[in-house]
Design an enzyme around this catalytic site. Sequence first.
Site, PDB file in Angstrom:
ATOM      1  N   CYS A   1      -0.136   3.131  -6.624  1.00  0.00           N
ATOM      2  CA  CYS A   1       0.178   4.188  -7.483  1.00  0.00           C
ATOM      3  C   CYS A   1       1.880   4.482  -7.228  1.00  0.00           C
ATOM      4  O   CYS A   1       2.265   5.131  -8.423  1.00  0.00           O
ATOM      5  CB  CYS A   1      -0.580   5.227  -7.154  1.00  0.00           C
TER       6      CYS A   1
ATOM      7  N   GLU B   1      -4.228  12.437  -9.119  1.00  0.00           N
ATOM      8  CA  GLU B   1      -2.993  11.623  -8.982  1.00  0.00           C
ATOM      9  C   GLU B   1      -3.061  10.608  -9.744  1.00  0.00           C
ATOM     10  O   GLU B   1      -3.950   9.693  -9.906  1.00  0.00           O
ATOM     11  CB  GLU B   1      -3.147  11.045  -7.435  1.00  0.00           C
TER      12      GLU B   1
END
Length: 363
Positions: free
Chosen positions: A93, A58
């Site tokens: 994120c 990720e």
Amino acid sequence: MITRCMDSSVIRVVQGGVKESTELLKEKFDHYFYTGSGSVGRIVARAAADNLAGVTLELGGKSPAIVHADVSDLVPTAFRIMWSKLANSGQTCVATDYLLIHRSIKDKLVPLLVEAVAGMYGKSPKESPDYGRIINARHWNRLMDALNATEGTQIAVTDDLPDEGDLYFPPTIVDGVRPGDSLMKDELFGPILPIITYDTLEEAISLVNSRDQPLALYVFAKSDSAEAVVTRTRSGSATVNDTMFILASMSNPFGGVGPSGVGRYQGKHTLDTFSHHRHVMKRPIWFPTPGVDTIRGPPFAGKENSWKLDLSRQMVYPSLWSLRDSVLGKLVTLIPFWRSLVIIPGFVRALVQSKPVVRRRKD
């Protein structure tokens, strides 16, 4: 808590930095999972490749929020954008990294963005117990350098100034930013919101597509405009008329695409990621009989063995039109059903014609 509640042979936490991580990557694992920057993600991917192991990455990226002219309500739009931008001081994120606003509504939306900040943290977020700090001095200086180099115009948002000693970085909105600006080079991962103005939806879509695929994409617009953005762009996830709430959907997988990540996780999908889906087939040794067993193997040549190939073709796709293309056939002949219809006669024929390749010994 993990050390106290979990078996150390099942899960273990190792704290450290580059040195410790480098040593861990020398070990062989069945699956590597990493969240962070793309540069480190490549290192982790190489380690996984050396061990022919699975990998989930990720990697974030610059997640845009597009606010089109036909958005129905700018008030919740402003709040939801600033909520995602300032949660954990922008250090998430899926935070909104930059904002694309249609020129016709920019002057209405920007004051609402400022108002949303004041409503959440007051005019002095430094004094708010809900406003965080930048993780370390290196990242604080990285944000400061990017802000000092911008050619955009800073908009007054709070009464505070950046404080390196406290690692405090105030909510910052920068208008008039161009695609090549210092604030548009890398993921900001901080409380700075660059604003780019566009005139047509095509222009906004083209700008998003000119960059690496982001981990998240947000669009505030009516249905047709939102659908155009979602279908003509690529991103790890996409949310219409909201931000970050996609992380609350435990029933759906989450992950990036291309430079923003590899693989999926979240909820049950996390269990699937760390599991090997092993196919185990169990069959009785007595079925089929040794004679019928010869159907699967040679010899296939010769007229006496042609029936094997005929039967194999029927098992793949039936030659009878009534089992394949008729309305009745489509309604009642599921694949296992029509296969059974052609297999049963074939097995009867095999019982009569076939002979075991390997014969039983009397001793």
